[in-house]
Design a protein around this motif. Structure first.
Motif, PDB file in Angstrom:
ATOM      1  N   PHE A  78      39.631  51.822  82.692  1.00 44.56           N
ATOM      2  CA  PHE A  78      39.020  53.002  83.302  1.00 44.56           C
ATOM      3  C   PHE A  78      38.011  52.570  84.356  1.00 44.56           C
ATOM      4  CE2 PHE A  78      40.331  54.418  79.101  1.00 44.56           C
ATOM      5  CZ  PHE A  78      40.954  55.624  79.383  1.00 44.56           C
ATOM      6  N   LEU A  79      38.054  53.242  85.495  1.00 44.45           N
ATOM      7  CA  LEU A  79      37.121  52.979  86.586  1.00 44.45           C
ATOM      8  C   LEU A  79      36.338  54.262  86.843  1.00 44.45           C
ATOM      9  CD1 LEU A  79      36.457  50.770  88.733  1.00 44.45           C
ATOM     10  CD2 LEU A  79      38.065  51.923  90.220  1.00 44.45           C
ATOM     11  N   LYS A 102      35.619  44.149  86.270  1.00 51.52           N
ATOM     12  CA  LYS A 102      34.831  44.718  85.168  1.00 51.52           C
ATOM     13  C   LYS A 102      35.671  45.707  84.363  1.00 51.52           C
ATOM     14  CE  LYS A 102      30.269  46.789  84.278  1.00 51.52           C
ATOM     15  NZ  LYS A 102      30.581  47.365  83.028  1.00 51.52           N
ATOM     16  N   ALA A 103      36.396  46.590  85.037  1.00 56.43           N
ATOM     17  CA  ALA A 103      37.239  47.566  84.331  1.00 56.43           C
ATOM     18  C   ALA A 103      38.307  46.860  83.505  1.00 56.43           C
ATOM     19  CB  ALA A 103      37.881  48.529  85.326  1.00 56.43           C
ATOM     20  N   LEU A 104      38.881  45.796  84.036  1.00 61.31           N
ATOM     21  CA  LEU A 104      39.917  45.057  83.310  1.00 61.31           C
ATOM     22  C   LEU A 104      39.345  44.221  82.169  1.00 61.31           C
ATOM     23  CD1 LEU A 104      42.189  43.991  86.296  1.00 61.31           C
ATOM     24  CD2 LEU A 104      42.744  45.646  84.484  1.00 61.31           C
ATOM     25  N   SER A 105      38.045  43.983  82.196  1.00 61.01           N
ATOM     26  CA  SER A 105      37.420  43.225  81.101  1.00 61.01           C
ATOM     27  C   SER A 105      36.977  44.143  79.959  1.00 61.01           C
ATOM     28  CB  SER A 105      36.232  42.420  81.621  1.00 61.01           C
ATOM     29  OG  SER A 105      35.145  43.280  81.919  1.00 61.01           O
ATOM     30  N   VAL A 130      30.010  72.542  74.305  1.00 59.00           N
ATOM     31  CA  VAL A 130      29.183  73.722  74.056  1.00 59.00           C
ATOM     32  C   VAL A 130      27.713  73.440  74.390  1.00 59.00           C
ATOM     33  CG1 VAL A 130      28.756  75.631  72.457  1.00 59.00           C
ATOM     34  CG2 VAL A 130      30.765  74.197  72.119  1.00 59.00           C
ATOM     35  N   HIS A 131      27.491  72.934  75.582  1.00 61.04           N
ATOM     36  CA  HIS A 131      26.136  72.594  76.041  1.00 61.04           C
ATOM     37  C   HIS A 131      26.107  72.838  77.545  1.00 61.04           C
ATOM     38  CE1 HIS A 131      22.743  69.993  77.187  1.00 61.04           C
ATOM     39  NE2 HIS A 131      22.339  70.100  75.936  1.00 61.04           N
ATOM     40  N   ASP A 132      24.957  73.271  78.056  1.00 56.55           N
ATOM     41  CA  ASP A 132      24.841  73.561  79.488  1.00 56.55           C
ATOM     42  C   ASP A 132      25.168  72.360  80.374  1.00 56.55           C
ATOM     43  OD1 ASP A 132      24.111  76.150  78.921  1.00 56.55           O
ATOM     44  OD2 ASP A 132      21.959  75.785  79.147  1.00 56.55           O
ATOM     45  N   ASP A 133      24.867  71.156  79.894  1.00 55.70           N
ATOM     46  CA  ASP A 133      25.063  69.942  80.685  1.00 55.70           C
ATOM     47  C   ASP A 133      26.178  69.063  80.094  1.00 55.70           C
ATOM     48  OD1 ASP A 133      24.355  68.310  82.871  1.00 55.70           O
ATOM     49  OD2 ASP A 133      23.052  67.067  81.622  1.00 55.70           O
ATOM     50  N   ALA A 134      27.106  69.696  79.365  1.00 52.19           N
ATOM     51  CA  ALA A 134      28.141  68.946  78.635  1.00 52.19           C
ATOM     52  C   ALA A 134      28.984  68.064  79.558  1.00 52.19           C
ATOM     53  CB  ALA A 134      29.037  69.897  77.849  1.00 52.19           C
ATOM     54  N   ALA A 135      29.397  68.559  80.705  1.00 54.32           N
ATOM     55  CA  ALA A 135      30.263  67.778  81.602  1.00 54.32           C
ATOM     56  C   ALA A 135      29.553  66.510  82.070  1.00 54.32           C
ATOM     57  CB  ALA A 135      30.697  68.620  82.796  1.00 54.32           C
ATOM     58  N   ASN A 136      28.299  66.633  82.464  1.00 56.78           N
ATOM     59  CA  ASN A 136      27.530  65.470  82.898  1.00 56.78           C
ATOM     60  C   ASN A 136      27.328  64.490  81.741  1.00 56.78           C
ATOM     61  OD1 ASN A 136      25.869  63.921  84.755  1.00 56.78           O
ATOM     62  ND2 ASN A 136      24.122  64.664  83.573  1.00 56.78           N
ATOM     63  N   ARG A 137      27.068  65.013  80.569  1.00 57.79           N
ATOM     64  CA  ARG A 137      26.856  64.165  79.394  1.00 57.79           C
ATOM     65  C   ARG A 137      28.144  63.406  79.043  1.00 57.79           C
ATOM     66  NH1 ARG A 137      21.974  65.641  76.762  1.00 57.79           N
ATOM     67  NH2 ARG A 137      22.705  65.040  74.689  1.00 57.79           N
ATOM     68  N   LYS A 143      31.492  56.616  80.545  1.00 58.92           N
ATOM     69  CA  LYS A 143      31.205  55.317  81.174  1.00 58.92           C
ATOM     70  C   LYS A 143      30.698  54.330  80.141  1.00 58.92           C
ATOM     71  CE  LYS A 143      29.769  57.223  85.576  1.00 58.92           C
ATOM     72  NZ  LYS A 143      28.610  57.432  86.438  1.00 58.92           N
ATOM     73  N   LEU A 144      29.750  54.770  79.331  1.00 54.43           N
ATOM     74  CA  LEU A 144      29.146  53.882  78.341  1.00 54.43           C
ATOM     75  C   LEU A 144      30.157  53.411  77.295  1.00 54.43           C
ATOM     76  CD1 LEU A 144      25.752  55.750  77.866  1.00 54.43           C
ATOM     77  CD2 LEU A 144      26.093  53.524  78.960  1.00 54.43           C
ATOM     78  N   LEU A 145      31.078  54.284  76.911  1.00 54.83           N
ATOM     79  CA  LEU A 145      32.084  53.925  75.908  1.00 54.83           C
ATOM     80  C   LEU A 145      33.314  53.245  76.529  1.00 54.83           C
ATOM     81  CD1 LEU A 145      31.958  57.161  73.708  1.00 54.83           C
ATOM     82  CD2 LEU A 145      31.177  54.864  73.055  1.00 54.83           C
TER      83      LEU A 145
END
Length: 182
Positions: A78-79, A102-105, A130-137, A143-145
């Motif tokens: 994932f990039l 990095k993505a391939l690693s 179900v949160h106002d900022d769900a998409a950003n979160r 990315k982190l996962l």
């Protein structure tokens, strides 16, 4: 040399991959993947393994799903969109060699067992649905996962199929909260 064959969307993506690493690719030639290409992907998966590395956009996700159905147990790279963006265009071909490496690693492998530790309630508690900022979160958590951005239902499916552990999820959640406070 990467052992697995990397599935990409087109010639420009192949060129970008080859600038970053030594690898063989199969090009889907966009989202209208032909049966002959799918058979080549199945054969590559059986003999060498497959890494799906499609553009971080709607069409790329569609291709990823089609290929993953035909190549069970494949790996996923994932990039993040911002690393694949150039002059209004989103694609692997726009990424730097460093971003591709990095993505391939940070590959994720689908599990057919799909017995993840993450429950729907975990996503609700983390404000990923179900949160106002769900998409950003979800963007930050994806990315982190290392599982990319997805809508709520798809995000849950990825947590399950990539067997994200509770510990891994909670660590990413702490990191996300730090980023949001900054």
């Amino acid at each position: 040399m990467i052992k697995e064959v990397i599935v990409v969307e087109g010639k420009s993506d192949t060129a970008a991959i080859k600038r970053a690493v030594e690898a063989d690719t199969i090009e889907t030639n966009g989202s209208a993947i032909g049966e002959d290409v799918l058979r080549r992907i199945e054969l590559a998966n059986a003999r060498r393994g497959v890494i799906i590395f499609t553009d971080p956009d709607h069409a790329g996700e569609r291709i990823r799903k089609i290929v993953a159905r035909r190549a069970p147990g494949c790996k996923h790279a994932f990039l993040p969109q911002e690393l694949a963006y150039y002059k209004g265009d989103i694609g692997i071909e726009n990424a730097s060699p460093e971003a591709i490496v990095k993505a391939l690693s940070e590959l994720r492998t689908e599990s057919s067992a799909q017995v993840g530790e993450i429950q729907w309630e975990d996503l609700m508690g983390a404000g990923l649905i179900v949160h106002d900022d769900a998409a950003n979160r979800r963007l930050i958590m994806g990315k982190l996962l290392g599982i990319g951005y997805a809508n709520g239902k798809q995000f849950y499916k990825r947590c399950t199929s990539f067997c994200i552990s509770k510990a891994e999820f909670e660590e990413a959640l702490r990191e996300m909260e730090k980023k949001l406070e900054e």
